[in-house]
Every structure is written in structure tokens, then in C-alpha cells.
Design a protein around this motif. Structure first.
Motif, mmCIF file in Angstrom:
data_model
loop_
_atom_site.group_PDB
_atom_site.id
_atom_site.type_symbol
_atom_site.label_atom_id
_atom_site.label_comp_id
_atom_site.label_asym_id
_atom_site.label_seq_id
_atom_site.Cartn_x
_atom_site.Cartn_y
_atom_site.Cartn_z
ATOM 1 N N VAL A 74 20.264 12.530 8.596
ATOM 2 C CA VAL A 74 19.983 13.026 7.249
ATOM 3 C C VAL A 74 19.327 11.891 6.477
ATOM 4 C CG1 VAL A 74 20.988 14.006 5.162
ATOM 5 C CG2 VAL A 74 22.028 14.478 7.382
ATOM 6 N N PHE A 75 18.106 12.116 6.029
ATOM 7 C CA PHE A 75 17.357 11.087 5.310
ATOM 8 C C PHE A 75 16.952 11.652 3.957
ATOM 9 C CE2 PHE A 75 13.566 8.614 4.233
ATOM 10 C CZ PHE A 75 14.075 7.343 4.374
ATOM 11 N N THR A 76 17.441 11.042 2.895
ATOM 12 C CA THR A 76 17.084 11.482 1.549
ATOM 13 C C THR A 76 16.337 10.357 0.851
ATOM 14 O OG1 THR A 76 19.149 10.688 0.610
ATOM 15 C CG2 THR A 76 19.115 12.954 1.363
ATOM 16 N N TYR A 77 15.365 10.735 0.052
ATOM 17 C CA TYR A 77 14.630 9.730 -0.715
ATOM 18 C C TYR A 77 14.074 10.375 -1.978
ATOM 19 C CZ TYR A 77 10.061 11.634 0.518
ATOM 20 O OH TYR A 77 8.968 12.437 0.627
ATOM 21 N N ARG A 78 13.756 9.495 -2.928
ATOM 22 C CA ARG A 78 13.099 9.921 -4.158
ATOM 23 C C ARG A 78 11.761 9.198 -4.218
ATOM 24 N NH1 ARG A 78 18.414 9.224 -5.145
ATOM 25 N NH2 ARG A 78 19.534 11.065 -5.869
ATOM 26 N N SER A 79 10.706 9.964 -4.258
ATOM 27 C CA SER A 79 9.387 9.337 -4.223
ATOM 28 C C SER A 79 9.141 8.531 -5.497
ATOM 29 C CB SER A 79 8.312 10.402 -4.060
ATOM 30 O OG SER A 79 8.351 11.306 -5.136
ATOM 31 N N LYS A 80 8.469 7.438 -5.333
ATOM 32 C CA LYS A 80 8.069 6.528 -6.413
ATOM 33 C C LYS A 80 9.255 5.884 -7.119
ATOM 34 C CE LYS A 80 4.259 9.597 -7.364
ATOM 35 N NZ LYS A 80 4.754 10.934 -7.450
ATOM 36 N N LYS A 81 10.458 5.983 -6.577
ATOM 37 C CA LYS A 81 11.641 5.409 -7.230
ATOM 38 C C LYS A 81 12.280 4.304 -6.391
ATOM 39 C CE LYS A 81 11.568 8.404 -10.569
ATOM 40 N NZ LYS A 81 10.909 8.055 -11.799
ATOM 41 N N LYS A 84 16.266 5.359 -1.270
ATOM 42 C CA LYS A 84 16.357 6.102 -0.020
ATOM 43 C C LYS A 84 17.708 5.848 0.629
ATOM 44 C CE LYS A 84 13.741 2.459 2.141
ATOM 45 N NZ LYS A 84 12.432 2.077 2.595
ATOM 46 N N ARG A 85 18.117 6.796 1.463
ATOM 47 C CA ARG A 85 19.404 6.696 2.138
ATOM 48 C C ARG A 85 19.315 7.413 3.478
ATOM 49 N NH1 ARG A 85 24.682 9.293 -0.532
ATOM 50 N NH2 ARG A 85 23.376 11.120 -0.293
ATOM 51 N N LYS A 86 19.809 6.785 4.522
ATOM 52 C CA LYS A 86 19.801 7.382 5.855
ATOM 53 C C LYS A 86 21.240 7.472 6.350
ATOM 54 C CE LYS A 86 17.956 6.769 10.489
ATOM 55 N NZ LYS A 86 17.153 5.933 11.375
ATOM 56 N N MET A 87 21.644 8.691 6.715
ATOM 57 C CA MET A 87 23.002 8.921 7.193
ATOM 58 C C MET A 87 22.946 9.745 8.468
ATOM 59 S SD MET A 87 25.127 9.924 3.772
ATOM 60 C CE MET A 87 24.298 11.485 3.673
ATOM 61 N N GLY A 88 24.022 9.739 9.201
ATOM 62 C CA GLY A 88 24.160 10.570 10.385
ATOM 63 C C GLY A 88 25.419 11.410 10.276
ATOM 64 N N HIS A 89 25.418 12.533 11.000
ATOM 65 C CA HIS A 89 26.581 13.423 10.974
ATOM 66 C C HIS A 89 26.775 14.027 12.354
ATOM 67 C CE1 HIS A 89 29.485 16.342 9.595
ATOM 68 N NE2 HIS A 89 28.788 17.286 10.178
ATOM 69 N N ARG A 90 28.023 14.041 12.833
ATOM 70 C CA ARG A 90 28.365 14.684 14.093
ATOM 71 C C ARG A 90 29.456 15.708 13.803
ATOM 72 N NH1 ARG A 90 29.549 10.698 18.848
ATOM 73 N NH2 ARG A 90 29.339 12.641 19.989
#
Length: 103
Positions: A74-81, A84-90
Motif C-alpha cells: 500500500v503506497f500513499t502519497y500527496r503530490s507536490k507535498k 509519502k508512506r509505504k506499508m504492507g499488509h498480509r
């Protein structure tokens, strides 16, 4: 003969001998589990639908394995800000085999 059962908030159409993956259950491996939330039972005579469940119907299953599925990234980010955050889930699951359907 087949049945529609509810396990872990999801509904499954099962027959004897089927192997399905359901949400994690509190059961040991190689133990038997009785599922009493049977929504419908079908055979040669017809379909028996419950309201909401069929009375005196149960499905017996054997727990084959408790495990976790493959990792989902799961990768979330906010453009131009610059955020960002990268997580994993099982997701945990229980693999069961349907042994007997009794109505």
C-alpha cells in the motif's frame, strides 16, 4: 447437495469435499468446525431457504491450515507535498475442507 453458508461476514456456496479460504477462525489445525449459519440448502428436490438461517442445518468442516496471504503493498502519497508512506499488509486466513452437509 450444496449449501450457502456465512463465515466471517462473507457467503460461500459449498459442496462436500470443497476446499475454501475463509477469514481467520479461532480453531486449531486438523480440528473439526461446525458452521451453523446456513442460509440455504439445495439438493435434487429443490432449494430450502432460511429466514435468515435454515433451522437444524449445519455444515461440518475440517481446518487444514491457518496462514497469511501474500503481501499487498500500500503506497500513499500527496503530490507536490513531499508526503509519502509505504506499508504492507498480509491478511490472515483459514483453509477449511467441507466434510458433511446435514439439513
Amino acid at each position: 447437495m450444496y449449501a450457502v453458508v456465512e463465515v466471517g461476514g462473507k457467503q460461500y456456496r459449498v459442496s462436500e469435499g470443497d476446499i475454501i479460504y475463509v477469514e481467520k477462525m479461532n480453531a486449531e489445525e486438523n480440528s473439526n468446525v461446525e458452521i451453523t449459519s446456513v442460509i440455504a440448502v439445495g439438493d435434487e428436490k429443490g432449494l430450502n431457504v432460511g429466514a435468515p438461517y435454515v433451522e437444524k442445518a449445519k455444515v461440518t468442516a475440517k481446518v487444514l491450515k491457518n496462514g497469511k496471504q501474500k503481501k499487498v503493498t500500500v503506497f500513499t502519497y500527496r503530490s507536490k507535498k513531499d508526503s509519502k508512506r509505504k506499508m504492507g499488509h498480509r491478511q490472515p486466513y483459514t483453509k477449511i475442507q467441507i466434510e458433511k452437509i446435514s439439513a
